[in-house]
Design a protein around this motif. Structure first.
Motif: not given
Length: 516
Positions: A118, A150-152, A293-295
């Motif tokens: 992240d 790849r993460g948030k 990824g999202g938030t």
């Protein structure tokens, strides 16, 4: 008695009389027949202030000796005079060199441009962060070699608690920039550093056509509900901008004249952390960094690798826009920052507890003061003129006093970063360039407290708080300050001007309107 006549009587009664400078150090009880006392009595008991609670105290700045007192031990709402407390205690606890730090950090392995974990954006309340500063942090991420996350994107605003609005704040002020939400991750749209708000710009099109609405900074975090139109050339602008309570829908109504200048209005946002995250995610994309990824929100892990950081200006510099322009959000951010520094808790409760304790060290009984915020927006704040005068006296002994004194608005100084909320007051009088004082305004409340030097060179502190007024008390505050500034031994009487009709009480500081 008609108001105009009552003020004329005040004008006749208030004169610069020949009062020996030595008399200024004598107790008020010894000045029963003194012209200075009579004049200050005439101002504070004017029929135009009938029914209001007016307290005033004047002391010799070097000795603390009482010069004048009228109901000065009675507590009242101080409005923005509360910033005298929050600014002084923040300087003492945090220090003039304190800087806010904003960082972007990464977790997880980073190989071939891909960050497997992240990206964490962490704030500590910096009110001076601009969209350009978040863009610079995004550029640092790109410069570190990260192309894909790849993460948030994780927003870390945990330096402060999640309470966004102060106790006793009016709900109907909530859409306006002087009543913005407080977050450890925030952004300002301008170099007044109006944290937690954006500027809504309404530009004319062709006559009869819809107006064009944009925001500064540009963002799709808010929804613009635009019904504003372009009026005929030379017509009056009637633009209104108001965010709907509890939402990020901003209604834009009215008209702007064809060929005229664009109208600009400041609006708060609901949840500043979300605005920052949106701006930062857009900035990452501009710099070629894709977040798959999202938030989310959360705490930055202790082992996260810092990819970039931004340090604010020192507190000594921030104090200028804070105090000159009476910035409420700066005050509240400092309260929570003090709480974090003293007890590890970035909350109003912790910060105000620390600030009240500091007042005790300066001779103010903590049990005799009620503070619910740092800006004075709360209707539950209770402070007396005597307590403010004690602070003004104690501050002169502190190593940071010159910095604090310089941050106070200067009467009649046209530069808004010098004169601040006093820039249009007391011009052409002995108070111009002399009085340095903090203003305070809410509906029915007015205050002015600070420093003045008499024409004989005697330094004084004064504090005046008026509550339950039906009209502006500012002409009377000015009359007090002018009377003190013009005092000189052997000087012929010189009338102190009071406006023939007091201005309506607009209920806000001059700088809060952005146009005065």
């Amino acid at each position: 008695m008609p108001r105009s006549r009552s003020l004329a009587l005040v004008l006749a009664a208030v004169a610069f009389a020949a009062v020996p400078a030595a008399d200024l150090a004598t107790p008020a009880s010894a000045q029963t027949d003194d012209a200075l006392t009579r004049d200050l009595d005439a101002i504070t008991t004017s029929p135009a202030l009938a029914g209001a609670d007016v307290g005033l105290v004047v002391r010799h700045a070097d000795t603390g000796a009482l010069v004048y007192s009228r109901e000065s031990d009675e507590r009242g709402q101080p409005a923005s005079n509360g910033k005298l407390i929050s600014s002084a205690t923040a300087l003492d606890i945090l220090g003039p060199d304190h800087r806010f730090r904003t960082t972007v950090a990464a977790t997880g392995p980073h190989r071939a441009g891909v960050l497997a974990g992240d990206l964490h954006l962490r704030g500590t309340g910096d009110p001076t962060m601009l969209a350009a500063d978040y863009d610079a942090l995004a550029a640092r991420v790109a410069a570190s070699g990260v192309e894909v996350v790849r993460g948030k994107l994780v927003a870390d605003d945990t330096w402060f608690d999640a309470v966004r609005l102060g106790t006793g704040w009016a709900w109907d002020d909530e859409p306006y920039y002087y009543n913005a939400q407080i977050s450890a991750l925030t952004v300002s749209p301008d170099t007044d550093y109006d944290a937690g708000s954006i500027i809504v710009r309404v530009a004319p099109g062709a006559a009869g056509q819809p107006a064009t609405v944009t925001t500064e900074p540009p963002t799709d975090y808010v929804t613009i509900a635009n019904t504003a139109v372009t009026g005929p050339p030379g017509s009056a602008s009637s633009v209104s901008v108001e965010r709907q309570h509890g939402t990020n829908v901003i209604a834009v109504r009215g008209s702007v004249p064809a060929g005229g200048a664009a109208a600009r209005e400041w609006s708060t946002v609901w949840e500043p952390t979300g605005l920052v995250t949106s701006l930062f995610r857009d900035a990452l994309a501009r710099h070629g960094v894709r977040v798959l990824g999202g938030t989310g929100t959360g705490t930055t892990p202790a082992g996260a690798r810092v990819l970039g950081e931004h340090l604010s200006m020192p507190l000594s510099e921030l104090l200028v826009p804070f105090m000159k322009l009476s910035n409420n959000m700066h005050a509240e951010i400092l309260v929570k920052t003090v709480g974090r520094a003293v007890s590890g808790e970035g909350s109003w409760t912790a910060g105000l507890r620390a600030m009240t304790a500091k007042l005790g060290e300066w001779g103010v009984d903590p049990s005799a003061v009620s503070l619910r915020d740092g800006s004075g927006l709360s209707r539950m704040d209770q402070v007396s003129p005597d307590q403010l005068a004690a602070l003004l006296l104690a501050a002169r002994r502190e190593p940071w006093f010159a910095t604090w004194h310089d941050s106070l608005p200067v009467a009649g100084a046209a530069d808004r970063m010098v004169g601040g909320t006093l820039r249009n007051r007391m011009r052409g009088t002995p108070a111009e360039g002399n009085v340095r004082a903090k203003t305070g305004s809410l509906t029915g409340v007015s205050a002015l407290s600070g420093y003045v030097t008499t024409a004989d060179g005697v330094p004084l502190v004064f504090a005046m708080i008026s509550n339950d007024t039906l009209t502006s008390a500012k002409p009377f505050e000015d009359a007090v300050a002018i009377r003190l500034a013009g005092h000189a031994r052997g000087q012929a009487p010189l009338a102190v001007g009071v406006a023939p009709e007091p201005a309506p009480d607009r209920g806000v500081e001059c700088s809060w309107t952005k146009s005065c």
